[in-house]
Design a protein around this motif. Structure first.
Motif, PDB file in Angstrom:
ATOM      1  N   ALA A  56      68.799  12.478  55.994  1.00  0.00           N
ATOM      2  CA  ALA A  56      67.783  12.605  54.954  1.00  0.00           C
ATOM      3  C   ALA A  56      68.293  12.094  53.609  1.00  0.00           C
ATOM      4  N   PHE A  57      67.417  11.381  52.912  1.00  0.00           N
ATOM      5  CA  PHE A  57      67.723  10.882  51.569  1.00  0.00           C
ATOM      6  C   PHE A  57      66.485  11.048  50.698  1.00  0.00           C
ATOM      7  N   THR A  58      66.704  11.219  49.403  1.00  0.00           N
ATOM      8  CA  THR A  58      65.585  11.253  48.477  1.00  0.00           C
ATOM      9  C   THR A  58      65.336   9.849  47.944  1.00  0.00           C
ATOM     10  N   LEU A  59      64.053   9.492  47.826  1.00  0.00           N
ATOM     11  CA  LEU A  59      63.710   8.167  47.315  1.00  0.00           C
ATOM     12  C   LEU A  59      62.301   8.190  46.742  1.00  0.00           C
ATOM     13  N   ASP A  60      62.195   7.796  45.499  1.00  0.00           N
ATOM     14  CA  ASP A  60      60.899   7.535  44.878  1.00  0.00           C
ATOM     15  C   ASP A  60      60.696   6.023  44.964  1.00  0.00           C
ATOM     16  N   VAL A  61      59.797   5.583  45.823  1.00  0.00           N
ATOM     17  CA  VAL A  61      59.659   4.148  46.092  1.00  0.00           C
ATOM     18  C   VAL A  61      59.189   3.374  44.874  1.00  0.00           C
ATOM     19  N   ARG A  62      58.693   4.061  43.870  1.00  0.00           N
ATOM     20  CA  ARG A  62      58.238   3.377  42.655  1.00  0.00           C
ATOM     21  C   ARG A  62      59.407   2.863  41.823  1.00  0.00           C
ATOM     22  N   SER A  63      60.597   3.380  42.074  1.00  0.00           N
ATOM     23  CA  SER A  63      61.747   3.077  41.229  1.00  0.00           C
ATOM     24  C   SER A  63      62.664   2.032  41.865  1.00  0.00           C
ATOM     25  N   PRO A  64      62.740   0.823  41.316  1.00  0.00           N
ATOM     26  CA  PRO A  64      63.677  -0.161  41.858  1.00  0.00           C
ATOM     27  C   PRO A  64      65.130   0.287  41.717  1.00  0.00           C
ATOM     28  N   GLU A  65      65.397   1.080  40.681  1.00  0.00           N
ATOM     29  CA  GLU A  65      66.766   1.582  40.497  1.00  0.00           C
ATOM     30  C   GLU A  65      67.155   2.506  41.654  1.00  0.00           C
ATOM     31  N   GLN A  66      66.240   3.396  42.050  1.00  0.00           N
ATOM     32  CA  GLN A  66      66.532   4.269  43.185  1.00  0.00           C
ATOM     33  C   GLN A  66      66.658   3.478  44.476  1.00  0.00           C
ATOM     34  N   TRP A  67      65.837   2.463  44.638  1.00  0.00           N
ATOM     35  CA  TRP A  67      65.955   1.606  45.822  1.00  0.00           C
ATOM     36  C   TRP A  67      67.348   0.959  45.881  1.00  0.00           C
ATOM     37  N   THR A  68      67.797   0.461  44.750  1.00  0.00           N
ATOM     38  CA  THR A  68      69.109  -0.202  44.710  1.00  0.00           C
ATOM     39  C   THR A  68      70.232   0.783  45.002  1.00  0.00           C
ATOM     40  N   GLU A  69      70.174   1.961  44.390  1.00  0.00           N
ATOM     41  CA  GLU A  69      71.209   2.977  44.618  1.00  0.00           C
ATOM     42  C   GLU A  69      71.228   3.414  46.080  1.00  0.00           C
ATOM     43  N   LEU A  70      70.061   3.650  46.644  1.00  0.00           N
ATOM     44  CA  LEU A  70      69.987   4.082  48.036  1.00  0.00           C
ATOM     45  C   LEU A  70      70.499   2.993  48.974  1.00  0.00           C
ATOM     46  N   THR A  71      70.086   1.768  48.733  1.00  0.00           N
ATOM     47  CA  THR A  71      70.505   0.659  49.601  1.00  0.00           C
ATOM     48  C   THR A  71      72.022   0.494  49.574  1.00  0.00           C
ATOM     49  N   ASP A  72      72.604   0.562  48.396  1.00  0.00           N
ATOM     50  CA  ASP A  72      74.064   0.435  48.294  1.00  0.00           C
ATOM     51  C   ASP A  72      74.762   1.577  49.031  1.00  0.00           C
ATOM     52  N   ALA A  73      74.235   2.801  48.885  1.00  0.00           N
ATOM     53  CA  ALA A  73      74.842   3.947  49.561  1.00  0.00           C
ATOM     54  C   ALA A  73      74.712   3.825  51.077  1.00  0.00           C
ATOM     55  N   VAL A  74      73.566   3.379  51.539  1.00  0.00           N
ATOM     56  CA  VAL A  74      73.340   3.218  52.976  1.00  0.00           C
ATOM     57  C   VAL A  74      74.260   2.151  53.553  1.00  0.00           C
ATOM     58  N   ILE A  75      74.381   1.036  52.861  1.00  0.00           N
ATOM     59  CA  ILE A  75      75.234  -0.050  53.350  1.00  0.00           C
ATOM     60  C   ILE A  75      76.689   0.411  53.412  1.00  0.00           C
ATOM     61  N   ALA A  76      77.114   1.178  52.413  1.00  0.00           N
ATOM     62  CA  ALA A  76      78.500   1.654  52.391  1.00  0.00           C
ATOM     63  C   ALA A  76      78.796   2.576  53.564  1.00  0.00           C
ATOM     64  N   GLU A  77      77.810   3.364  54.004  1.00  0.00           N
ATOM     65  CA  GLU A  77      78.057   4.344  55.065  1.00  0.00           C
ATOM     66  C   GLU A  77      77.628   3.866  56.450  1.00  0.00           C
ATOM     67  N   PHE A  78      76.508   3.129  56.507  1.00  0.00           N
ATOM     68  CA  PHE A  78      75.952   2.770  57.815  1.00  0.00           C
ATOM     69  C   PHE A  78      75.863   1.268  58.068  1.00  0.00           C
ATOM     70  N   GLY A  79      75.970   0.479  57.017  1.00  0.00           N
ATOM     71  CA  GLY A  79      75.754  -0.955  57.145  1.00  0.00           C
ATOM     72  C   GLY A  79      74.344  -1.324  56.717  1.00  0.00           C
ATOM     73  N   VAL A  80      74.084  -2.617  56.687  1.00  0.00           N
ATOM     74  CA  VAL A  80      72.760  -3.098  56.285  1.00  0.00           C
ATOM     75  C   VAL A  80      71.719  -2.637  57.300  1.00  0.00           C
ATOM     76  N   PRO A  81      70.595  -2.088  56.836  1.00  0.00           N
ATOM     77  CA  PRO A  81      69.556  -1.684  57.785  1.00  0.00           C
ATOM     78  C   PRO A  81      69.101  -2.843  58.666  1.00  0.00           C
ATOM     79  N   ASP A  82      68.895  -2.554  59.932  1.00  0.00           N
ATOM     80  CA  ASP A  82      68.335  -3.541  60.855  1.00  0.00           C
ATOM     81  C   ASP A  82      66.818  -3.557  60.767  1.00  0.00           C
TER      82      ASP A  82
END
Length: 293
Positions: A56-82
């Motif tokens: 589970a992760f929190t994400l407000d899709v309206r925020s590009p900043e949150q999208w960027t932070e989440l994407t970087d965190a996901v890539i660091a732990e799981f890799g680029v989403p397929d």
């Protein structure tokens, strides 16, 4: 990619309804699911319900900043989403002239810009990685249904559909598929959470209760049906997938005769929709419905 297990799947609006159903199905299929929602508690509940890997992760899709932070965190732990599933969305009911500029900004910020941010930020990482992937946009049968009851919602879903179709042409050479899933009426909490502009402002909550009852009893599709359509679209790399009878019929009518579709959709008004919902709720027995529990 369609036959792989252990794919990294990011789902927005996964705290309930269609998003939750997609997250649970993908986790059960052996994927690593990242269930995101503006309500972290709801996303965590989805993760608890999953039969498989779901985080589970929190994400407000309206925020590009949150999208960027989440994407970087996901890539660091799981890799680029397929796989990216853009599901988060809201509804807004009311006549065009009754809706304010703020109403339009609210629905477009989530239903359109939320998709734009996700596709651009996550999609660019998919392209840079250089491996096959898939992007799913949960649009709606409302995308081809012009109407007087929820024009801003239909507009936002038409935009979502065009985003998916345009992005599909751009990413095809990169081996990244893009699919638009277009459900008809689905038994979710959309009416419960919608912004409603009733013809009688004082009765808004009564109208909401009627719409919620109608959606629960008479909507053809379940969230899991939409989740199955998502799996089908990814497996066969389909561009547009209508879900259930009502969405398919609307799609066919729109393709055959847009003028006829406009004529049919011009009949219901917000006042008429309120009246029909009230009759369906008050006068029809509770056991009258379009599905079995």
């Amino acid at each position: 990619m369609a036959n792989q297990r252990g794919r990294v799947v990011l789902v927005t609006g996964a705290g309930s309804g269609i998003g939750r159903a997609i997250a649970l199905r993908q986790a059960a299929a052996g994927d690593i699911v990242l269930a995101t929602d503006i309500d972290l508690g709801a996303a965590e509940q989805t993760a608890k319900l999953a039969d498989g890997a779901c985080h589970a992760f929190t994400l407000d899709v309206r925020s590009p900043e949150q999208w960027t932070e989440l994407t970087d965190a996901v890539i660091a732990e799981f890799g680029v989403p397929d796989i990216l599933v853009n599901n988060a969305g809201i509804a807004l009911g009311g006549a065009f002239l009754d809706q304010t500029a703020q109403d339009w900004e609210k629905i477009l910020s989530i239903n359109v810009y939320g998709i734009i941010h996700g596709c651009k930020i996550v999609g660019s990482k998919m392209v840079q990685r250089g491996r096959p992937g898939h992007i799913v946009v949960i649009a709606s049968g409302a995308a081809w249904t012009p109407n007087r009851v929820a024009p801003s919602y239909s507009t936002s879903k038409a935009a979502a559909l065009m985003i998916a179709e345009s992005l599909r042409t751009e990413l095809a050479p990169k081996n990244i598929g893009v699919s638009a899933i277009c459900p008809g009426a689905t038994r979710t909490q959309l009416a419960a959470n919608a912004t409603l502009i009733a013809t009688d402002g004082a009765a808004t909550e009564d109208v909401r209760a009627d719409f919620m009852d109608v959606q629960s009893r008479y909507a053809f599709a379940t969230p899991d049906m939409v989740a199955r359509a998502v799996q089908y679209a990814i497996r066969f790399n389909l561009g547009i997938v209508p879900v259930n009878f009502d969405a398919t019929l609307a799609w066919v009518l729109h393709r055959i005769s847009p003028a006829l579709m406009r004529a049919i959709c011009s009949i219901p008004t917000m006042k008429m929709a309120e009246g029909v919902a009230r009759v369906a709720t008050d006068r029809l027995p509770a056991n009258v419905k379009f599905h079995r529990d």
